[in-house]
Design a protein around this motif. Structure first.
Motif, mmCIF file in Angstrom:
data_model
loop_
_atom_site.group_PDB
_atom_site.id
_atom_site.type_symbol
_atom_site.label_atom_id
_atom_site.label_comp_id
_atom_site.label_asym_id
_atom_site.label_seq_id
_atom_site.Cartn_x
_atom_site.Cartn_y
_atom_site.Cartn_z
ATOM 1 N N LYS A 105 -12.134 59.931 -68.009
ATOM 2 C CA LYS A 105 -11.451 59.128 -66.984
ATOM 3 C C LYS A 105 -12.165 57.795 -66.776
ATOM 4 N N TYR A 106 -13.509 57.837 -66.729
ATOM 5 C CA TYR A 106 -14.296 56.623 -66.538
ATOM 6 C C TYR A 106 -14.063 55.648 -67.692
ATOM 7 N N LEU A 107 -14.108 56.165 -68.918
ATOM 8 C CA LEU A 107 -13.927 55.289 -70.077
ATOM 9 C C LEU A 107 -12.516 54.700 -70.123
ATOM 10 N N LYS A 108 -11.533 55.495 -69.725
ATOM 11 C CA LYS A 108 -10.152 54.986 -69.693
ATOM 12 C C LYS A 108 -10.015 53.872 -68.657
ATOM 13 N N MET A 109 -10.599 54.080 -67.471
ATOM 14 C CA MET A 109 -10.538 53.053 -66.424
ATOM 15 C C MET A 109 -11.265 51.790 -66.877
ATOM 16 N N LYS A 110 -12.413 51.983 -67.515
ATOM 17 C CA LYS A 110 -13.205 50.850 -67.983
ATOM 18 C C LYS A 110 -12.428 50.070 -69.044
ATOM 19 N N ALA A 111 -11.792 50.766 -69.962
ATOM 20 C CA ALA A 111 -11.008 50.120 -71.009
ATOM 21 C C ALA A 111 -9.835 49.355 -70.403
ATOM 22 N N LYS A 112 -9.203 49.946 -69.404
ATOM 23 C CA LYS A 112 -8.066 49.295 -68.757
ATOM 24 C C LYS A 112 -8.504 48.022 -68.038
ATOM 25 N N SER A 113 -9.649 48.072 -67.336
ATOM 26 C CA SER A 113 -10.117 46.888 -66.611
ATOM 27 C C SER A 113 -10.569 45.807 -67.590
ATOM 28 N N LEU A 114 -11.169 46.201 -68.696
ATOM 29 C CA LEU A 114 -11.569 45.217 -69.708
ATOM 30 C C LEU A 114 -10.340 44.541 -70.312
ATOM 31 N N LYS A 115 -9.294 45.327 -70.570
ATOM 32 C CA LYS A 115 -8.063 44.768 -71.133
ATOM 33 C C LYS A 115 -7.414 43.804 -70.143
ATOM 34 N N LYS A 116 -7.418 44.187 -68.868
ATOM 35 C CA LYS A 116 -6.838 43.336 -67.830
ATOM 36 C C LYS A 116 -7.619 42.016 -67.736
ATOM 37 N N ALA A 117 -8.938 42.094 -67.767
ATOM 38 C CA ALA A 117 -9.774 40.892 -67.700
ATOM 39 C C ALA A 117 -9.528 40.032 -68.937
ATOM 40 N N ASP A 118 -9.370 40.662 -70.085
ATOM 41 C CA ASP A 118 -9.123 39.938 -71.333
ATOM 42 C C ASP A 118 -7.760 39.235 -71.273
ATOM 43 N N ASP A 119 -6.753 39.943 -70.757
ATOM 44 C CA ASP A 119 -5.418 39.343 -70.620
ATOM 45 C C ASP A 119 -5.448 38.149 -69.684
ATOM 46 N N ASN A 120 -6.166 38.269 -68.585
ATOM 47 C CA ASN A 120 -6.253 37.187 -67.620
ATOM 48 C C ASN A 120 -6.990 35.970 -68.202
ATOM 49 N N ALA A 121 -7.934 36.208 -69.069
ATOM 50 C CA ALA A 121 -8.722 35.110 -69.663
ATOM 51 C C ALA A 121 -7.867 34.279 -70.622
ATOM 52 N N HIS A 122 -6.860 34.885 -71.191
ATOM 53 C CA HIS A 122 -6.036 34.184 -72.184
ATOM 54 C C HIS A 122 -4.908 33.358 -71.538
ATOM 55 N N HIS A 123 -4.644 33.602 -70.269
ATOM 56 C CA HIS A 123 -3.537 32.879 -69.612
ATOM 57 C C HIS A 123 -3.996 31.602 -68.965
#
Length: 53
Positions: free
Chosen positions: A35-53
């Protein structure tokens, strides 16, 4: 008459309880880690998406 099984023989009640407890703790830990790794991956993806916009 055979002596009663010792605590480390693998057939005593204590050994069965200890084995089950270790298995349950392992399942619980694995589940929490997943669960921790899934949440961490999701937050990293969200941060990555936000960085590209």
């Amino acid at each position: 008459m055979a002596p009663p099984p010792g605590p480390y023989s693998g057939v005593s009640q204590l050994a069965l309880v200890a084995r089950f407890s270790a298995f349950a703790v392992g399942l619980f830990y694995g589940n929490m880690k997943l669960k921790y790794l899934k949440m961490k991956a999701k937050s990293l993806k969200k941060a990555d998406d936000n960085a590209h916009h």
